[in-house]
Design an enzyme around this catalytic site. Structure first.
Site, PDB file in Angstrom:
ATOM      1  N   ARG A  33       0.614  -1.037  -0.009  1.00  9.92           N
ATOM      2  CA  ARG A  33      -0.162   0.107  -0.135  1.00  9.92           C
ATOM      3  C   ARG A  33       0.930   1.416  -0.012  1.00  9.92           C
ATOM      4  O   ARG A  33       0.659   2.233  -0.956  1.00  9.92           O
ATOM      5  CB  ARG A  33      -1.035   0.163   0.943  1.00  9.92           C
ATOM      6  CG  ARG A  33      -1.670   1.325   1.099  1.00  9.92           C
ATOM      7  CD  ARG A  33      -2.939   1.052   2.332  1.00  9.92           C
ATOM      8  NE  ARG A  33      -3.649   0.135   2.399  1.00  9.92           N
ATOM      9  CZ  ARG A  33      -4.580  -0.326   3.438  1.00  9.92           C
ATOM     10  NH1 ARG A  33      -4.668   0.492   4.370  1.00  9.92           N
ATOM     11  NH2 ARG A  33      -5.172  -1.430   3.353  1.00  9.92           N
ATOM     12  N   HIS A  79      -8.590  -2.992  -6.873  1.00  9.57           N
ATOM     13  CA  HIS A  79      -8.181  -2.676  -5.767  1.00  9.57           C
ATOM     14  C   HIS A  79      -9.631  -2.220  -4.777  1.00  9.57           C
ATOM     15  O   HIS A  79     -10.061  -1.234  -5.182  1.00  9.57           O
ATOM     16  CB  HIS A  79      -7.466  -1.071  -6.150  1.00  9.57           C
ATOM     17  CG  HIS A  79      -6.630  -0.397  -5.017  1.00  9.57           C
ATOM     18  ND1 HIS A  79      -5.393  -1.138  -4.595  1.00  9.57           N
ATOM     19  CD2 HIS A  79      -7.020   0.861  -4.204  1.00  9.57           C
ATOM     20  CE1 HIS A  79      -4.834  -0.329  -3.685  1.00  9.57           C
ATOM     21  NE2 HIS A  79      -5.868   0.915  -3.385  1.00  9.57           N
ATOM     22  N   TYR A 123     -17.652  14.306 -13.229  1.00  5.52           N
ATOM     23  CA  TYR A 123     -17.500  15.489 -14.064  1.00  5.52           C
ATOM     24  C   TYR A 123     -16.085  15.372 -14.925  1.00  5.52           C
ATOM     25  O   TYR A 123     -16.232  16.006 -16.095  1.00  5.52           O
ATOM     26  CB  TYR A 123     -17.557  16.711 -13.434  1.00  5.52           C
ATOM     27  CG  TYR A 123     -18.797  16.874 -12.547  1.00  5.52           C
ATOM     28  CD1 TYR A 123     -20.120  17.022 -13.371  1.00  5.52           C
ATOM     29  CD2 TYR A 123     -18.936  16.821 -11.126  1.00  5.52           C
ATOM     30  CE1 TYR A 123     -21.206  17.337 -12.586  1.00  5.52           C
ATOM     31  CE2 TYR A 123     -19.891  17.176 -10.706  1.00  5.52           C
ATOM     32  CZ  TYR A 123     -21.306  17.307 -11.353  1.00  5.52           C
ATOM     33  OH  TYR A 123     -22.488  17.381 -10.585  1.00  5.52           O
TER      34      TYR A 123
END
Length: 741
Positions: A33, A79, A123
């Site tokens: 990670r 993930h 967006y």
């Protein structure tokens, strides 16, 4: 419960079970990670993002796709973490002010240098950059291993093989369990030159490399002001910090005026936060020589800093800003990465480059071997096709006459199953003579390529030559000029901040209930008495000072607090409670308030008759909580704090039992903190007052009343004794309140 089945319960010490489980979590955080891989410089989330975008065919020449589509694929297939954290990682890959060489080409609002957040992922749109494609080049050529995803339904690469030094070029940061990483970005041209130098000279020294890699190269530019030795030490150890300053120039105006222009700000500092810092300095009057800050930025940063007057020294203003704001920062270096065996460790610059070069050599060899296997497969097919052309009539006859022509062809022409199948799958148009010539040329070309690849695999020298050539191509295509210049500069000098404050006379007034105010000018005693007070309140302490003075407030619990003369509330109304400025409990009494100088001496005494001498500098505290000056015994409190005159050589102490003793000032130790020593011994009661004075001038005290008369006792021999004596009754006429003043 008695009938409960406990066969599945395992008895183990709690600390052992907790340690084992926490270790598993820690290792997972470190290796899967938070730390980047030295080979491609990516964390798993970044690698999975780019891999998902590649599978979505978001090539640099293709169309953009919604970021929500990318994030959905990443968290659904590779993930399984929060969508916001994945999107934040994607946003950073697209920000040209965060990455030196962005890996994602974003369309829409991906945030800005002001610190504004990106728009929601529904967006914005994104696709890969050419550098990201270069980083993933070779994934289809067997250069790296693949592993199953978390649910076993898909595969993902363990690492990206592309020839791009992403770890050092774009840097990385992360916090794991018990370790962290912080790597600044660097210039690609310098990294490639250093890598080529290491290929030719594997034993090159660290200083040779720092002659090539001069230091970090941040996407926002700025000025690196560390000296060469500091930079070298950081790169050799893999740990350190770099001093980075904004790029500031002095622009002259018509009429003799000037202003400072900030055209580049330090990496990672939001422009809005920087402006807020500077504006707060102006509002708090912590930098009086600065008048205003204006933001005239468009696509380029342009901050205007206006001085208070044209006579202000530009260097002094700039040094002050470096110390008080983020116009100068320290960017940490902690080259903590995962090596090829997934083991975390801190590497030097040389070790990181060598590890990356070793990986690229391995990728080159693996690619060559996979290519040789493909060439051998193709050559086998071509050999079968050429055999068919040499015996074309017989091949046609077998195909026309036999129901199962493959076994007969394999037996008659010594063909393999794959060769026979390729012949049977030939189109009729391929029987033209020109096709036979093309097959011959292809075979010759493939045999030549195979021979070159075999030589490459067997020759480390050829591998190094090939890698150098590829690196040169990389530099020519993506290399650019350094953005962060290196200009050695000394650490910003200590500034006398009192010189920044306009020096004005004030009268500091503290009431009996702890309300404080400062009036402009030096008021007379009768003027202070005429001031308005809250009901039930009245004057307690007042004295003349300057706005540049530091005031020390001594509390009965032995703590001392510092107030700034220029920060005191004005005398409009009744002022403000002093406890608003310091962390002083309501039940603690205020003993003394006075203006202190670092070089002055103070006599401090507690109610149990112990005391010592301290310096003015020792009383200054930097926080609201103040500092402990006197260590009190149970039931004790601070009774006296008085300045010691420069010419003083004696101390007079009087107790509540109305006995006085005089001894030499030299008998008292000077402490920064402590209980002190015994000043006077008491059978009943405690200390009432103490004062330092000049022995030859005698001891003076006011006679009381409005006459203002003062009596002086010059012959103090009856009260002279060693420190700690019980003393004797004071001279006739000594005030009944047992106070010297």
């Amino acid at each position: 419960m008695p009938d409960q089945d406990l066969s599945s319960v395992i008895e183990t010490p709690f600390d052992a079970a907790l340690s084992e489980r926490y270790l598993v979590y820690a290792l997972s955080t470190i290796t899967a990670r938070s730390l980047p891989d030295v080979r491609d410089g990516l964390k798993p989330v970044h690698r999975r993002l780019l891999w998902a975008m590649r599978l979505l065919r978001l090539d640099p020449t293709g169309a953009y796709k919604k970021s929500a589509r990318v994030v959905g694929d990443v968290i659904g297939k590779y993930h399984p973490h929060g969508d916001q954290s994945v999107y934040d990682a994607m946003v950073r890959l697209a920000q040209d002010f965060a990455l030196r060489y962005p890996l994602v080409d974003g369309q829409g609002n991906f945030g800005n240098i002001d610190g504004d957040n990106a728009a929601a992922y529904r967006y914005t749109e994104a696709r890969l950059t050419p550098i990201a494609m270069r980083l993933m080049a070779g994934l289809d050529e067997g250069t790296v291993d693949f592993r199953a995803t978390y649910n076993g339904e898909e595969e993902e690469p363990e690492v990206f093989p592309g020839l791009f030094p992403n770890l050092l070029a774009n840097g990385a940061s992360g916090i794991a369990v018990g370790m962290a990483t912080s790597i600044p970005p660097h210039n690609l041209t310098e990294l490639v030159d250093a890598a080529v130098h290491l290929i030719d000279n594997p034993k090159a020294g660290d200083r040779e490399l720092t002659d090539i890699v001069k230091g970090p190269d941040f996407p926002t530019g700025g000025v690196l002001v560390d000296d060469k030795d500091t930079i070298t030490r950081a790169y050799v150890s893999g740990r350190g910090a770099f001093r980075l300053r904004a790029r500031v120039s002095t622009e002259r105006e018509k009429g003799g005026g000037w202003h400072l222009l900030v055209s580049e700000i330090p990496y990672g500092v939001p422009k809005s936060k920087l402006i807020e810092q500077i504006a707060q300095l102006i509002a708090d009057k912590k930098l009086p020589i600065l008048a205003d800050v204006r933001d005239e930025s468009d696509e380029q940063v342009r901050l205007i800093l206006e001085p208070r007057a044209r006579t202000v020294d530009p260097d002094l203003l700039l040094e002050s800003l470096y110390r008080l704001t983020d116009l100068e920062i320290r960017f940490p270096l902690n080259l903590n990465v995962l090596d090829a065996s997934r083991t975390p460790g801190v590497m030097s610059l040389k070790e990181a480059l060598l590890a990356w070069l070793a990986f690229q050599i391995d990728v080159l060899v693996r690619r060559s071997r996979v290519r040789i296997e493909k060439i051998d497969d193709r050559l086998e097919i071509l050999a079968g096709l050429l055999a068919a052309y040499l015996n074309l009539d017989r091949v046609i006859a077998i195909i026309r006459s036999e129901d199962e022509p493959k076994p007969l062809m394999m037996a008659e022409f010594s063909l393999s199953d794959r060769q026979a199948e390729a012949i049977l799958n030939m189109r009729l148009r391929s029987l033209r003579k020109l096709e036979e010539m093309e097959i011959g040329r292809e075979r010759q070309s493939l045999e030549k390529e195979r021979d070159e690849l075999a030589k490459l695999i067997d020759s480390p020298a050829r591998q190094r030559t090939r890698l150098k050539r590829d690196l040169t191509t990389l530099k020519e295509k993506f290399g650019d000029e350094r953005r962060t210049s290196i200009e050695e500069a000394a650490v910003a000098r200590d500034i006398d901040w009192s010189a920044m404050i306009e020096k004005e006379p004030i009268t500091v007034i503290l009431s009996q209930r702890g309300w404080i105010r400062a009036m402009k000018g030096h008021l007379a005693l009768d003027q202070v008495a005429e001031l308005k007070w809250r009901e039930g309140d009245g004057p307690f302490i007042h004295f003349h000072a300057q706005t540049t003075d530091r005031l020390a407030l001594f509390a009965s619990n032995g703590r001392v607090y510092t107030l700034a003369g220029d920060k005191l509330p004005s005398a409009r109304g009744f002022g403000e409670p002093v406890r608003l400025f310091i962390d002083l409990e309501a039940e603690i009494d205020i003993v003394q308030l006075l203006a202190v100088r670092p070089d002055m001496k103070l006599l401090v005494a507690s109610s149990d008759g112990r005391g010592f001498v301290t310096s003015g500098e020792g009383t200054l505290a930097e926080t609201r909580k103040g500092k402990q000056l006197v260590n009190l015994r149970p039931g004790g409190s601070v009774a006296v704090v008085r300045p010691i005159p420069d010419e003083a050589d004696a101390v007079a102490v009087i107790g509540e039992n109305r006995k006085m003793v005089v001894f030499a000032l030299s008998e008292l130790p000077e402490l920064g903190r402590g209980q002190g020593v015994t000043l006077q011994r008491y059978r009943d009661g405690g200390l009432s007052d103490a004062v330092a004075f000049r022995l030859e001038r005698g001891l003076s005290w006011a006679l009381g009343g409005e006459t203002g008369r003062v009596r002086t006792e010059t012959d103090l021999s009856p009260w002279r004794a060693a420190r700690g004596a019980a003393g004797r009754m004071p001279p006739i006429g000594f005030p009944r309140n047992n106070r010297f003043a």
